[in-house]
Scaffold this motif. Structure first.
Motif, PDB file in Angstrom:
ATOM      1  N   CYS A  31       0.819  -1.212   0.000  1.00  0.00           N
ATOM      2  CA  CYS A  31       0.000   0.000   0.000  1.00  0.00           C
ATOM      3  C   CYS A  31       0.850   1.259   0.000  1.00  0.00           C
ATOM      4  N   CYS A  32       2.125   1.133   0.232  1.00  0.00           N
ATOM      5  CA  CYS A  32       2.970   2.307   0.398  1.00  0.00           C
ATOM      6  C   CYS A  32       3.610   2.705  -0.918  1.00  0.00           C
ATOM      7  N   SER A  33       3.786   4.009  -1.100  1.00  0.00           N
ATOM      8  CA  SER A  33       4.415   4.497  -2.321  1.00  0.00           C
ATOM      9  C   SER A  33       5.875   4.083  -2.345  1.00  0.00           C
ATOM     10  N   GLY A  34       6.478   4.145  -3.516  1.00  0.00           N
ATOM     11  CA  GLY A  34       7.898   3.803  -3.647  1.00  0.00           C
ATOM     12  C   GLY A  34       8.760   4.664  -2.744  1.00  0.00           C
ATOM     13  N   ALA A  35       8.462   5.963  -2.689  1.00  0.00           N
ATOM     14  CA  ALA A  35       9.240   6.851  -1.818  1.00  0.00           C
ATOM     15  C   ALA A  35       9.046   6.472  -0.362  1.00  0.00           C
ATOM     16  N   GLY A  36       7.820   6.089   0.000  1.00  0.00           N
ATOM     17  CA  GLY A  36       7.551   5.665   1.366  1.00  0.00           C
ATOM     18  C   GLY A  36       8.294   4.402   1.714  1.00  0.00           C
ATOM     19  N   ARG A  37       8.338   3.466   0.761  1.00  0.00           N
ATOM     20  CA  ARG A  37       9.080   2.221   1.002  1.00  0.00           C
ATOM     21  C   ARG A  37      10.552   2.514   1.195  1.00  0.00           C
ATOM     22  N   MET A  38      11.103   3.382   0.382  1.00  0.00           N
ATOM     23  CA  MET A  38      12.520   3.709   0.512  1.00  0.00           C
ATOM     24  C   MET A  38      12.780   4.350   1.869  1.00  0.00           C
ATOM     25  N   SER A  39      11.912   5.255   2.280  1.00  0.00           N
ATOM     26  CA  SER A  39      12.084   5.912   3.560  1.00  0.00           C
ATOM     27  C   SER A  39      12.011   4.910   4.704  1.00  0.00           C
ATOM     28  N   ALA A  40      11.035   4.014   4.662  1.00  0.00           N
ATOM     29  CA  ALA A  40      10.892   3.013   5.715  1.00  0.00           C
ATOM     30  C   ALA A  40      12.084   2.073   5.720  1.00  0.00           C
ATOM     31  N   ARG A  41      12.512   1.648   4.546  1.00  0.00           N
ATOM     32  CA  ARG A  41      13.667   0.757   4.433  1.00  0.00           C
ATOM     33  C   ARG A  41      14.910   1.452   4.985  1.00  0.00           C
ATOM     34  N   ASP A  42      15.101   2.705   4.599  1.00  0.00           N
ATOM     35  CA  ASP A  42      16.263   3.456   5.086  1.00  0.00           C
ATOM     36  C   ASP A  42      16.210   3.620   6.602  1.00  0.00           C
ATOM     37  N   ASP A  43      15.020   3.910   7.126  1.00  0.00           N
ATOM     38  CA  ASP A  43      14.878   4.064   8.576  1.00  0.00           C
ATOM     39  C   ASP A  43      15.177   2.748   9.288  1.00  0.00           C
ATOM     40  N   LEU A  44      14.663   1.658   8.751  1.00  0.00           N
ATOM     41  CA  LEU A  44      14.904   0.351   9.358  1.00  0.00           C
ATOM     42  C   LEU A  44      16.385   0.006   9.310  1.00  0.00           C
ATOM     43  N   LEU A  45      17.015   0.209   8.159  1.00  0.00           N
ATOM     44  CA  LEU A  45      18.451  -0.094   8.038  1.00  0.00           C
ATOM     45  C   LEU A  45      19.276   0.793   8.971  1.00  0.00           C
ATOM     46  N   ALA A  46      18.897   2.053   9.107  1.00  0.00           N
ATOM     47  CA  ALA A  46      19.619   2.945  10.026  1.00  0.00           C
ATOM     48  C   ALA A  46      19.487   2.443  11.468  1.00  0.00           C
ATOM     49  N   GLY A 144       7.423  -2.340  14.378  1.00  0.00           N
ATOM     50  CA  GLY A 144       7.521  -1.963  12.974  1.00  0.00           C
ATOM     51  C   GLY A 144       8.007  -3.060  12.057  1.00  0.00           C
ATOM     52  N   VAL A 145       8.433  -4.187  12.615  1.00  0.00           N
ATOM     53  CA  VAL A 145       8.917  -5.291  11.769  1.00  0.00           C
ATOM     54  C   VAL A 145       8.044  -6.528  11.934  1.00  0.00           C
ATOM     55  N   ALA A 146       6.793  -6.302  12.293  1.00  0.00           N
ATOM     56  CA  ALA A 146       5.881  -7.418  12.528  1.00  0.00           C
ATOM     57  C   ALA A 146       5.697  -8.294  11.287  1.00  0.00           C
ATOM     58  N   ASP A 147       5.896  -7.730  10.089  1.00  0.00           N
ATOM     59  CA  ASP A 147       5.695  -8.487   8.856  1.00  0.00           C
ATOM     60  C   ASP A 147       6.940  -9.243   8.396  1.00  0.00           C
ATOM     61  N   ASP A 148       8.043  -9.112   9.094  1.00  0.00           N
ATOM     62  CA  ASP A 148       9.288  -9.799   8.744  1.00  0.00           C
ATOM     63  C   ASP A 148       9.575 -10.811   9.857  1.00  0.00           C
ATOM     64  N   ASP A 149       9.089 -12.037   9.677  1.00  0.00           N
ATOM     65  CA  ASP A 149       9.179 -13.048  10.735  1.00  0.00           C
ATOM     66  C   ASP A 149      10.613 -13.348  11.147  1.00  0.00           C
ATOM     67  N   ALA A 150      11.522 -13.419  10.184  1.00  0.00           N
ATOM     68  CA  ALA A 150      12.916 -13.755  10.509  1.00  0.00           C
ATOM     69  C   ALA A 150      13.554 -12.655  11.358  1.00  0.00           C
ATOM     70  N   LEU A 151      13.402 -11.417  10.930  1.00  0.00           N
ATOM     71  CA  LEU A 151      13.976 -10.300  11.678  1.00  0.00           C
ATOM     72  C   LEU A 151      13.284 -10.157  13.027  1.00  0.00           C
ATOM     73  N   ARG A 152      11.986 -10.224  13.023  1.00  0.00           N
ATOM     74  CA  ARG A 152      11.231 -10.101  14.276  1.00  0.00           C
ATOM     75  C   ARG A 152      11.664 -11.188  15.274  1.00  0.00           C
ATOM     76  N   GLY A 153      11.830 -12.412  14.780  1.00  0.00           N
ATOM     77  CA  GLY A 153      12.262 -13.508  15.647  1.00  0.00           C
ATOM     78  C   GLY A 153      13.625 -13.262  16.256  1.00  0.00           C
ATOM     79  N   ASP A 154      14.563 -12.771  15.444  1.00  0.00           N
ATOM     80  CA  ASP A 154      15.900 -12.491  15.970  1.00  0.00           C
ATOM     81  C   ASP A 154      15.881 -11.314  16.950  1.00  0.00           C
ATOM     82  N   LEU A 155      15.104 -10.273  16.644  1.00  0.00           N
ATOM     83  CA  LEU A 155      15.030  -9.143  17.564  1.00  0.00           C
ATOM     84  C   LEU A 155      14.400  -9.556  18.891  1.00  0.00           C
ATOM     85  N   GLN A 156      13.400 -10.431  18.826  1.00  0.00           N
ATOM     86  CA  GLN A 156      12.776 -10.928  20.057  1.00  0.00           C
ATOM     87  C   GLN A 156      13.768 -11.782  20.856  1.00  0.00           C
ATOM     88  N   ALA A 157      14.509 -12.651  20.164  1.00  0.00           N
ATOM     89  CA  ALA A 157      15.517 -13.483  20.840  1.00  0.00           C
ATOM     90  C   ALA A 157      16.610 -12.611  21.445  1.00  0.00           C
TER      91      ALA A 157
END
Length: 184
Positions: A31-46, A144-157
């Motif tokens: 549902c997110c625009s390309g610019a929104g995805r880039m911003s979210a991705r950049d924020d997550l990576l940061a 914010g990473v509820a949709d990424d099971d692998a990352l969410r699992g590692d962050l929870q661990a």
């Protein structure tokens, strides 16, 4: 509408409801625009790189503090903390690369601040406060990473292991505050 990553969904372009809640091939909401995805991705990576730099700093503090360990128990605790910090460095680097980011090679400023503390017990307490900082960062990041099971699992661990290490360190530090002879 604001998405869980904190940016507007649909970019204000009237995205149809069937797209909301679906994931695009890059792992971000369709549902997110390309610019929104880039911003979210950049924020997550940061955020992940900030954690990586903190983990690297914590691992170095635990390693460097071993030479000043006040007891075999402190040495064991520092070795365990270092092993956890190193493990999380590897997992964070993996997820950053998986998300097509570049893992930072920097070490957080925490290392220098911790090693400037001469007293080994005070340094261990400071290391523990650093671990509590990571717990707070993880608590803010995980929703914010509820949709990424692998990352969410590692962050929870990671959160779980930090809570254990914080408790162990608090318990150890409490034993140092008690009088040596408690039979009186």
């Amino acid at each position: 509408m604001i998405h869980a990553f904190g940016f507007p969904c649909g970019g204000g372009r009237g995205i149809s409801l069937p797209l909301i809640g679906r994931m695009s091939s890059d792992g971000f909401p369709a549902c997110c625009s390309g610019a929104g995805r880039m911003s979210a991705r950049d924020d997550l990576l940061a955020s992940l790189n900030e954690l990586l730099e903190a983990e690297r700093a914590g691992a170095r503090v635990a390693l460097d503090a071993l030479k000043d360990a006040v007891s075999p128990e402190a040495e064991h605790l520092l070795r365990d903390v270092r092993a956890d910090e190193s493990r999380w460095c590897a997992r964070l680097s993996h997820h950053i690369a998986r998300l097509e980011g570049q893992p930072s090679r920097q070490t957080g400023a925490f290392h220098g601040k911790a090693m400037a503390i001469a007293d080994p017990v005070a340094r261990l307490a400071f290391l523990n406060r650093g671990q509590a900082w990571v717990v707070r960062k993880l608590e803010a990041l995980m929703p914010g990473v509820a949709d990424d099971d692998a990352l969410r699992g590692d962050l929870q661990a990671m959160w779980d292991s930090y809570r254990v290490n914080i408790g162990r360190t608090e318990d150890f530090l409490a034993t140092l505050e008690q009088p040596a002879d408690q039979s009186k």
